[in-house]
Design a protein around this motif. Sequence first.
Motif, mmCIF file in Angstrom:
data_model
loop_
_atom_site.group_PDB
_atom_site.id
_atom_site.type_symbol
_atom_site.label_atom_id
_atom_site.label_comp_id
_atom_site.label_asym_id
_atom_site.label_seq_id
_atom_site.Cartn_x
_atom_site.Cartn_y
_atom_site.Cartn_z
ATOM 1 N N PHE A 1 0.841 -1.197 0.000
ATOM 2 C CA PHE A 1 0.000 0.000 0.000
ATOM 3 C C PHE A 1 0.873 1.243 0.000
ATOM 4 N N GLU A 2 0.259 2.321 -0.425
ATOM 5 C CA GLU A 2 0.877 3.629 -0.320
ATOM 6 C C GLU A 2 -0.191 4.578 0.189
ATOM 7 N N LYS A 3 0.227 5.536 0.976
ATOM 8 C CA LYS A 3 -0.723 6.503 1.510
ATOM 9 C C LYS A 3 -0.755 7.699 0.570
ATOM 10 N N LYS A 4 -1.964 8.055 0.150
ATOM 11 C CA LYS A 4 -2.154 9.210 -0.715
ATOM 12 C C LYS A 4 -3.253 10.058 -0.096
ATOM 13 N N ASP A 5 -2.884 11.247 0.313
ATOM 14 C CA ASP A 5 -3.783 12.122 1.056
ATOM 15 C C ASP A 5 -4.244 11.394 2.319
ATOM 16 N N ARG A 6 -5.556 11.174 2.440
ATOM 17 C CA ARG A 6 -6.057 10.493 3.633
ATOM 18 C C ARG A 6 -6.438 9.038 3.354
ATOM 19 N N ALA A 7 -6.102 8.564 2.178
ATOM 20 C CA ALA A 7 -6.485 7.191 1.814
ATOM 21 C C ALA A 7 -5.256 6.310 1.615
ATOM 22 N N TYR A 8 -5.450 5.025 1.827
ATOM 23 C CA TYR A 8 -4.435 4.031 1.517
ATOM 24 C C TYR A 8 -4.824 3.385 0.194
ATOM 25 N N LEU A 9 -3.859 3.304 -0.699
ATOM 26 C CA LEU A 9 -4.091 2.664 -1.993
ATOM 27 C C LEU A 9 -3.350 1.334 -2.008
ATOM 28 N N TYR A 10 -4.087 0.264 -2.283
ATOM 29 C CA TYR A 10 -3.553 -1.087 -2.214
ATOM 30 C C TYR A 10 -3.271 -1.638 -3.612
ATOM 31 N N SER A 11 -2.211 -2.436 -3.711
ATOM 32 C CA SER A 11 -1.824 -3.086 -4.966
ATOM 33 C C SER A 11 -1.310 -4.492 -4.671
#
Length: 123
Positions: A55-65
């Motif tokens: 995951f990476e944190k972008k703004d207030r969300a976590y983006l999963y891959s």
Amino acid sequence: MEISEAEHEVMEALWAGAPASAREVFQRLRNKKSWQERTVKTLLSRLVKKGAIGFEKKDRAYLYSPCFDREAYQIKQSRKLVERLFDGQLSVLISGFVKGGDLKKSDIEELKDIIEQWEKDND
């Protein structure tokens, strides 16, 4: 790495398009599963701990891959299945489908093509 059926559903949602937020994964699964968004977040957390997704944190969300592609996972799991249930003999698995009438003509043609390509590559 072993993943549960529920975790596999989450992986399928991520393989369909990543990176994705927990909300996006939930949206993709809500028509198939009667899970709450919290359940999806728990499954995502488990998959992170197992190293199946990052995951990476972008703004207030976590983006999963996913950390591996679907095809690689399928190949590995297929091999494990053949080893565990058929003593490593793929022919036993295939003959079970043939005897059970579960192979379609298109399946047979595809298998022939795969074998033909393998023979060309391994002469």
